[in-house]
Design an enzyme around this catalytic site. Structure first.
Site, PDB file in Angstrom:
ATOM      1  CD  GLU A  87      -3.882  16.634 -17.305  1.00  0.00           C
ATOM      2  OE1 GLU A  87      -2.824  16.079 -16.978  1.00  0.00           O
ATOM      3  OE2 GLU A  87      -4.373  16.555 -18.418  1.00  0.00           O
TER       4      GLU A  87
ATOM      5  NE  ARG B  79       0.409  17.065 -14.166  1.00  0.00           N
ATOM      6  CZ  ARG B  79       0.975  16.247 -13.310  1.00  0.00           C
ATOM      7  NH1 ARG B  79       0.573  16.244 -12.052  1.00  0.00           N
ATOM      8  NH2 ARG B  79       1.935  15.442 -13.672  1.00  0.00           N
TER       9      ARG B  79
ATOM     10  CG  HIS C 119       1.879  16.110 -25.245  1.00  0.00           C
ATOM     11  ND1 HIS C 119       2.709  17.204 -25.300  1.00  0.00           N
ATOM     12  CD2 HIS C 119       2.569  15.165 -24.557  1.00  0.00           C
ATOM     13  CE1 HIS C 119       3.839  16.931 -24.675  1.00  0.00           C
ATOM     14  NE2 HIS C 119       3.794  15.693 -24.213  1.00  0.00           N
TER      15      HIS C 119
ATOM     16  CG  ASN D 250      -1.637  17.344 -21.914  1.00  0.00           C
ATOM     17  OD1 ASN D 250      -0.693  16.657 -21.538  1.00  0.00           O
ATOM     18  ND2 ASN D 250      -2.808  17.331 -21.304  1.00  0.00           N
TER      19      ASN D 250
ATOM     20  CE  LYS E 126       5.180  17.270 -15.325  1.00  0.00           C
ATOM     21  NZ  LYS E 126       5.391  15.965 -15.952  1.00  0.00           N
TER      22      LYS E 126
ATOM     23  CG  HIS F  95       6.287  11.323 -25.886  1.00  0.00           C
ATOM     24  ND1 HIS F  95       4.914  11.335 -26.023  1.00  0.00           N
ATOM     25  CD2 HIS F  95       6.584  12.352 -25.065  1.00  0.00           C
ATOM     26  CE1 HIS F  95       4.413  12.321 -25.300  1.00  0.00           C
ATOM     27  NE2 HIS F  95       5.408  12.948 -24.703  1.00  0.00           N
TER      28      HIS F  95
ATOM     29  CG  HIS G 263      -0.606  11.669 -27.042  1.00  0.00           C
ATOM     30  ND1 HIS G 263      -1.265  12.299 -26.003  1.00  0.00           N
ATOM     31  CD2 HIS G 263       0.636  11.399 -26.577  1.00  0.00           C
ATOM     32  CE1 HIS G 263      -0.461  12.401 -24.974  1.00  0.00           C
ATOM     33  NE2 HIS G 263       0.700  11.860 -25.283  1.00  0.00           N
TER      34      HIS G 263
ATOM     35  CD  GLU H  50       7.655  16.347 -23.579  1.00  0.00           C
ATOM     36  OE1 GLU H  50       6.967  17.321 -23.209  1.00  0.00           O
ATOM     37  OE2 GLU H  50       7.154  15.275 -23.996  1.00  0.00           O
TER      38      GLU H  50
ATOM     39  NE  ARG I  70      -4.196  -1.815   1.700  1.00  0.00           N
ATOM     40  CZ  ARG I  70      -4.201  -2.943   2.389  1.00  0.00           C
ATOM     41  NH1 ARG I  70      -3.320  -3.134   3.341  1.00  0.00           N
ATOM     42  NH2 ARG I  70      -5.091  -3.861   2.130  1.00  0.00           N
TER      43      ARG I  70
ATOM     44  CE  LYS J 289      -0.741  13.604 -15.354  1.00  0.00           C
ATOM     45  NZ  LYS J 289      -1.094  14.005 -16.735  1.00  0.00           N
TER      46      LYS J 289
HETATM   47  N1  LIG Z   1       5.002  10.325 -15.684  1.00  0.00           N
HETATM   48  C1  LIG Z   1       4.975  11.347 -16.506  1.00  0.00           C
HETATM   49  O1  LIG Z   1       4.530  12.447 -16.177  1.00  0.00           O
HETATM   50  C2  LIG Z   1       5.525  11.146 -17.884  1.00  0.00           C
HETATM   51  C3  LIG Z   1       5.783  12.273 -18.686  1.00  0.00           C
HETATM   52  C4  LIG Z   1       6.363  12.065 -19.932  1.00  0.00           C
HETATM   53  C5  LIG Z   1       6.667  10.785 -20.359  1.00  0.00           C
HETATM   54  N2  LIG Z   1       6.407   9.723 -19.560  1.00  0.00           N
HETATM   55  C6  LIG Z   1       6.743   8.357 -19.983  1.00  0.00           C
HETATM   56  O2  LIG Z   1       8.146   8.263 -20.103  1.00  0.00           O
HETATM   57  C7  LIG Z   1       8.450   7.205 -21.008  1.00  0.00           C
HETATM   58  C8  LIG Z   1       9.536   7.658 -21.942  1.00  0.00           C
HETATM   59  O3  LIG Z   1      10.669   7.991 -21.185  1.00  0.00           O
HETATM   60  P1  LIG Z   1      12.123   8.000 -21.837  1.00  0.00           P
HETATM   61  O4  LIG Z   1      12.099   8.769 -23.088  1.00  0.00           O
HETATM   62  O5  LIG Z   1      13.066   8.358 -20.764  1.00  0.00           O
HETATM   63  O6  LIG Z   1      12.286   6.485 -22.309  1.00  0.00           O
HETATM   64  P2  LIG Z   1      13.092   5.215 -21.722  1.00  0.00           P
HETATM   65  O7  LIG Z   1      12.987   5.098 -20.275  1.00  0.00           O
HETATM   66  O8  LIG Z   1      12.642   4.073 -22.541  1.00  0.00           O
HETATM   67  O9  LIG Z   1      14.596   5.565 -22.108  1.00  0.00           O
HETATM   68  C9  LIG Z   1      14.952   5.653 -23.466  1.00  0.00           C
HETATM   69  C10 LIG Z   1      16.126   4.719 -23.795  1.00  0.00           C
HETATM   70  O10 LIG Z   1      17.333   5.306 -23.318  1.00  0.00           O
HETATM   71  C11 LIG Z   1      18.056   4.373 -22.511  1.00  0.00           C
HETATM   72  N3  LIG Z   1      18.753   5.192 -21.523  1.00  0.00           N
HETATM   73  C12 LIG Z   1      18.233   5.782 -20.429  1.00  0.00           C
HETATM   74  N4  LIG Z   1      19.140   6.555 -19.835  1.00  0.00           N
HETATM   75  C13 LIG Z   1      20.273   6.454 -20.552  1.00  0.00           C
HETATM   76  C14 LIG Z   1      21.559   7.032 -20.456  1.00  0.00           C
HETATM   77  N5  LIG Z   1      21.846   7.934 -19.499  1.00  0.00           N
HETATM   78  N6  LIG Z   1      22.493   6.687 -21.366  1.00  0.00           N
HETATM   79  C15 LIG Z   1      22.200   5.829 -22.375  1.00  0.00           C
HETATM   80  N7  LIG Z   1      20.987   5.254 -22.538  1.00  0.00           N
HETATM   81  C16 LIG Z   1      20.043   5.572 -21.626  1.00  0.00           C
HETATM   82  C17 LIG Z   1      17.011   3.445 -21.975  1.00  0.00           C
HETATM   83  O11 LIG Z   1      17.575   2.201 -21.654  1.00  0.00           O
HETATM   84  C18 LIG Z   1      16.040   3.348 -23.145  1.00  0.00           C
HETATM   85  O12 LIG Z   1      16.494   2.411 -24.080  1.00  0.00           O
HETATM   86  C19 LIG Z   1       7.164   6.855 -21.721  1.00  0.00           C
HETATM   87  O13 LIG Z   1       6.694   5.631 -21.246  1.00  0.00           O
HETATM   88  C20 LIG Z   1       6.219   7.982 -21.320  1.00  0.00           C
HETATM   89  O14 LIG Z   1       4.873   7.559 -21.269  1.00  0.00           O
HETATM   90  C21 LIG Z   1       5.845   9.885 -18.342  1.00  0.00           C
HETATM   91 ZN   LIG Z   2       5.382  14.621 -23.405  1.00  0.00          ZN
END
Ligand SMILES: NC(=O)c1ccc[n+]([C@@H]2O[C@H](COP(=O)([O-])OP(=O)(O)OC[C@H]3O[C@@H](n4cnc5c(N)ncnc54)[C@H](O)[C@@H]3O)[C@@H](O)[C@H]2O)c1
Ligand SMILES: [Zn+2]
Length: 379
Positions: A249, A253, A260, A257, A239, A278, A264, A197, A133, A155
């Site tokens: 949101e 918030r 987006h 987007n 942010k 993305h 999306h 971003e 929990r 999130k």
């Molecule tokens: N929670 C939120 O508010 C929020 C906001 C935006 C995006 N997201 C989510 O985030 C995700 C995308 O995140 P991301 O772009 O970080 O993707 P990711 O976590 O898949 O990382 C991208 C790639 O880079 C590699 N990597 C990470 N750090 C590295 C480093 N320092 N050196 C070399 N390689 C490295 C990872 O292994 C992966 O292959 C999506 O699932 C998206 O939905 C969430």
């Molecule tokens: Zn985004």
């Protein structure tokens, strides 16, 4: 916000507070934070025991350094290494992660460390929010996208067959360590996706930051640590301010987007396979949002051109036609209608009156959007 960057500041630790009452926390931004993680984390621990969650790519690069620093601070640790990639953010890996946390005899006083990009942050954060929990967690984001976006705001979640991020929770970390040095190993394409971003925050409400990025963005991408630190701090502060005003949101918030809704739709068409990242979808989407604003007579068309010019100058795509696949305008609009942010059949679009002046609109007619997309695809 704007102005020059002091080159000697790259290794100072910057602190961005996220004001959420009892759940307030700090984002530390600077170089060498993974190497110092043990002493930075220690004050947050109830038990001197942590469970690290990472992916295989990040683990290979940074796990040893993190473990070393925890050991030096007398913190016991175990780690769980998951496969890299978006596919890991699913029910199967959530189940596996929760089981392994329980097998490791995690307790309410334990701490989860999420070391990696947004995939690891979202998945480990969600697991932390439901196991026993709720166990506290700390984010150590290693992608630019995770440092400026996914690790801020609480999130967490996973993807399902019905779409992305549809199962999850709001769950704030205790601390975020954004180590600028970790960005050195990030592939350029991933860095650029995160940069989209960063630009977004300037476009939403900080025109001086956008102007700063026009001057310093290329250096930041080419590895200038002081510029990276400044951009990450500014983005996190932007942010954090939005999230503090509207954590769940209800309204404001949604400004985050910007770009987006278009992005999306493009991502959904491409199928989250890596064909379109993305941030690349967001870059195109921000240009489309400004073009839509200009088409509706709300923003100067010169501002739309300036947005496209800057994103294009660093190597981000700025038009759906650039993806080299035959998108269909009607199908893209169909995806927009499926968006989870649709309320009573109305889409909330983020439009702008100019750079740094974004606002929410529920008056956009989808046929106008379709016409704009058709024009962009024909160009
Ligand atoms: N929670 C939120 O508010 C929020 C906001 C935006 C995006 N997201 C989510 O985030 C995700 C995308 O995140 P991301 O772009 O970080 O993707 P990711 O976590 O898949 O990382 C991208 C790639 O880079 C590699 N990597 C990470 N750090 C590295 C480093 N320092 N050196 C070399 N390689 C490295 C990872 O292994 C992966 O292959 C999506 O699932 C998206 O939905 C969430
Ligand atoms: Zn985004």
């Amino acid at each position: 916000m704007s102005g020059g960057v002091n080159p000697s500041s790259a290794h100072d630790v910057g602190r961005v507070p996220v004001e959420l009452g009892r759940r307030s926390y700090e984002i530390l931004v600077g170089g060498g934070l993974i190497a110092r993680a043990g002493s930075l984390i220690a004050p947050q621990l109830k038990d001197r025991r942590v469970l690290i969650v990472t992916d295989a790519t990040v683990g290979r690069l940074y796990l040893e350094e993190l473990v070393h620093s925890l050991e030096a601070a007398g913190i016991r640790q175990e780690s769980i290494v998951l496969p890299p990639g978006e596919a890991t953010k699913d029910f199967r890996h959530l189940e596996e992660l929760c089981s392994r946390m329980l097998q490791a005899r995690i307790e309410r006083g334990s701490m989860i460390l999420a070391l990696g990009g947004g995939v690891i942050g979202d998945l480990a954060g969600f697991a932390a929010s439901i196991v026993l929990r709720g166990i506290e967690f700390i984010q150590i984001p290693t992608t630019l996208l995770a440092q400026v976006d996914s690790s801020v705001g609480g999130k967490t979640g996973i993807n399902t067959g019905q779409g992305k991020n549809l199962v999850g929770s709001f769950y704030q970390p205790r601390l975020v360590l954004a180590d600028i040095d970790a960005l050195d190993s990030l592939p350029r394409r991933e860095l650029l996706a995160g940069y989209a971003e960063v630009v977004k925050y300037g476009l939403i409400n900080d025109p001086a930051f956008f102007t700063w990025l026009e001057t310093h963005g290329a250096d930041l991408i080419d590895g200038d640590h002081a510029a990276r630190r400044h951009a990450v701090m500014t983005s996190c502060a932007a942010k954090a301010a939005v999230v503090a005003a509207d954590e769940r949101e209800a309204d404001q918030r949604a400004l985050l987007n910007l770009g987006h809704t278009f992005g999306h739709a493009l991502e959904a068409e491409c199928g989250y396979t890596g064909e379109l990242l993305h941030g690349e979808g967001v870059a195109i989407g921000m240009v489309m949002a400004f073009e839509l604003s200009a088409m509706l007579g709300l923003a100067p068309s010169e501002d739309a051109a300036r947005v496209a010019r800057h994103l294009g100058s660093v190597g981000l795509p700025t038009s759906p036609a650039a993806i080299g696949r035959g998108f269909d305008a009607a199908r893209l609009v169909h995806h927009m209608r499926q968006d989870k942010k649709v309320k009573d059949g109305h889409l909330t679009f983020v439009l702008a009156r100019g750079i740094g002046h974004a606002f929410l609109s529920r008056d956009v007619e989808l046929p106008q959007v379709e016409a704009l997309l058709a024009r962009a695809l024909a160009a």
